[in-house]
Design a protein around this motif. Structure first.
Motif, PDB file in Angstrom:
ATOM      1  N   VAL A 129      40.075  90.108  97.566  1.00 33.98           N
ATOM      2  CA  VAL A 129      39.693  88.769  96.728  1.00 33.98           C
ATOM      3  C   VAL A 129      38.371  88.646  96.741  1.00 33.98           C
ATOM      4  CG1 VAL A 129      39.676  86.244  96.683  1.00 33.98           C
ATOM      5  CG2 VAL A 129      41.876  87.636  96.825  1.00 33.98           C
ATOM      6  N   GLY A 183      35.745  88.645  93.634  1.00 30.47           N
ATOM      7  CA  GLY A 183      34.937  87.465  93.096  1.00 30.47           C
ATOM      8  C   GLY A 183      33.629  87.796  92.812  1.00 30.47           C
ATOM      9  N   TYR A 189      37.291  79.855  95.294  1.00 24.04           N
ATOM     10  CA  TYR A 189      38.374  80.455  96.311  1.00 24.04           C
ATOM     11  C   TYR A 189      39.205  79.440  96.689  1.00 24.04           C
ATOM     12  CZ  TYR A 189      34.872  84.326  95.840  1.00 24.04           C
ATOM     13  OH  TYR A 189      34.056  85.314  95.338  1.00 24.04           O
ATOM     14  N   SER A 221      37.887  81.488 101.779  1.00 25.75           N
ATOM     15  CA  SER A 221      36.991  82.510 101.575  1.00 25.75           C
ATOM     16  C   SER A 221      36.785  82.961 103.278  1.00 25.75           C
ATOM     17  CB  SER A 221      35.737  81.984 101.038  1.00 25.75           C
ATOM     18  OG  SER A 221      35.142  80.742 101.982  1.00 25.75           O
TER      19      SER A 221
END
Length: 289
Positions: free
Chosen positions: A75, A79, A93, A96
């Protein structure tokens, strides 16, 4: 009497009818035509990325890794790629770092920030917890390994047959780690398949757009020589209240040693991020053209 209790009191005949007429998790959902826009979305400006599990919720366990760690790594890289190559897109998010975020708070973050897409990233597992007798004759929990299952699949919110909800029940089990989970989810019990009928009664405003995005994901995985297990429906709590197109993508089986190695490696994560990025870019271009 609350809504869930009312639903649970439906007659057996009504329940069986609902099960019969709805799409099952083993039936792939055909992709919609890109030339037809669903809903009213005209721009993709803000994307909410959700790394599954976190903190004391490890998710599925591989032989050398944990789902929560792999999902977060992918992820964060996704991003970064989105913001570098799509300067008109902002990324937020749900987490994170390695922290636990209750499932109901994840789509709430997307809703609060008026995100245009909600994407939840997970690792699949075919391993099962079973009870076996130890040498003392006592029952203990053991892991039944199933290393053969492989491939990717992407889910949209939906209702499937009660006997085919293994993935959703496993992912929704995170609810049990939350305080006051019965209050947070209006009495919903992730371990009780009968309560999943509530998802079939919910409005599916963003269904077409969600299926379109999920179809792009699966096509991209397939072009990278990954096994395509299809786009499916699932009663996932993390998708339940998202006020935008929302999908949950399983990037591989952490219970499969080869796929675990792929998801842990730099090259494997780069490939997965590329698949997800190109899919989002294609979806965005189709929506905005």
């Amino acid at each position: 009497m609350n809504f869930l209790n009312s639903v649970k009191k439906l007659s057996l005949a009504t329940t069986l009818l609902a099960i019969f007429i709805t799409t099952t998790s083993t039936t792939p959902i055909p992709p919609p035509h890109d030339s037809v826009k669903g809903g009213t979305m005209s721009k993709v400006k803000l994307i909410c990325l959700d790394a599954g599990h976190g903190g004391h919720d490890a998710g599925a366990m591989g032989r050398r890794s944990k789902e929560k760690d792999v999902a977060l790594q992918v992820v964060l890289k996704l991003g970064k790629r989105l913001e570098q190559e799509l300067p008109d897109v902002k990324v937020i998010y749900t987490r994170s770092t390695d922290v636990f975020i209750p499932l109901f708070e994840r789509p709430a973050i997307a809703n609060k920030n008026k995100a245009d897409l909600f994407i939840s990233v997970h690792c699949n597992s075919a391993d099962r917890d079973v009870r076996v007798k130890n040498k003392r004759g006592r029952y203990v929990k053991s892991v039944q390994r199933n290393p053969s299952a492989r491939g990717t699949e992407t889910f949209v919110l939906g209702y499937n047959r009660l006997d085919q909800q293994d993935v959703a029940i496993r992912e929704n089990a995170s609810i049990l780690l939350e305080e006051n989970y019965k209050e947070n989810y209006n009495g919903f019990d992730p371990n009780d398949p009968s309560t999943y009928i509530v998802f079939n009664l919910m409005k599916r405003q963003y269904r077409t757009q969600s299926i379109r995005l999920a179809s792009h994901f699966q096509h991209a995985y397939e072009t990278a020589s990954r096994t395509n297990r299809g786009v499916k429906e699932g009663p996932f709590a993390v998708l339940k209240t998202a006020g935008m197109p929302a999908v949950l993508t399983e990037i591989g089986f952490i219970s499969n040693p080869d796929e675990e190695d792929l998801m842990m490696s730099e090259s494997g994560q780069k490939q997965i991020v590329e698949n997800l990025f190109q899919s989002i870019k294609t979806y965005k271009n189709n929506v905005e053209k």
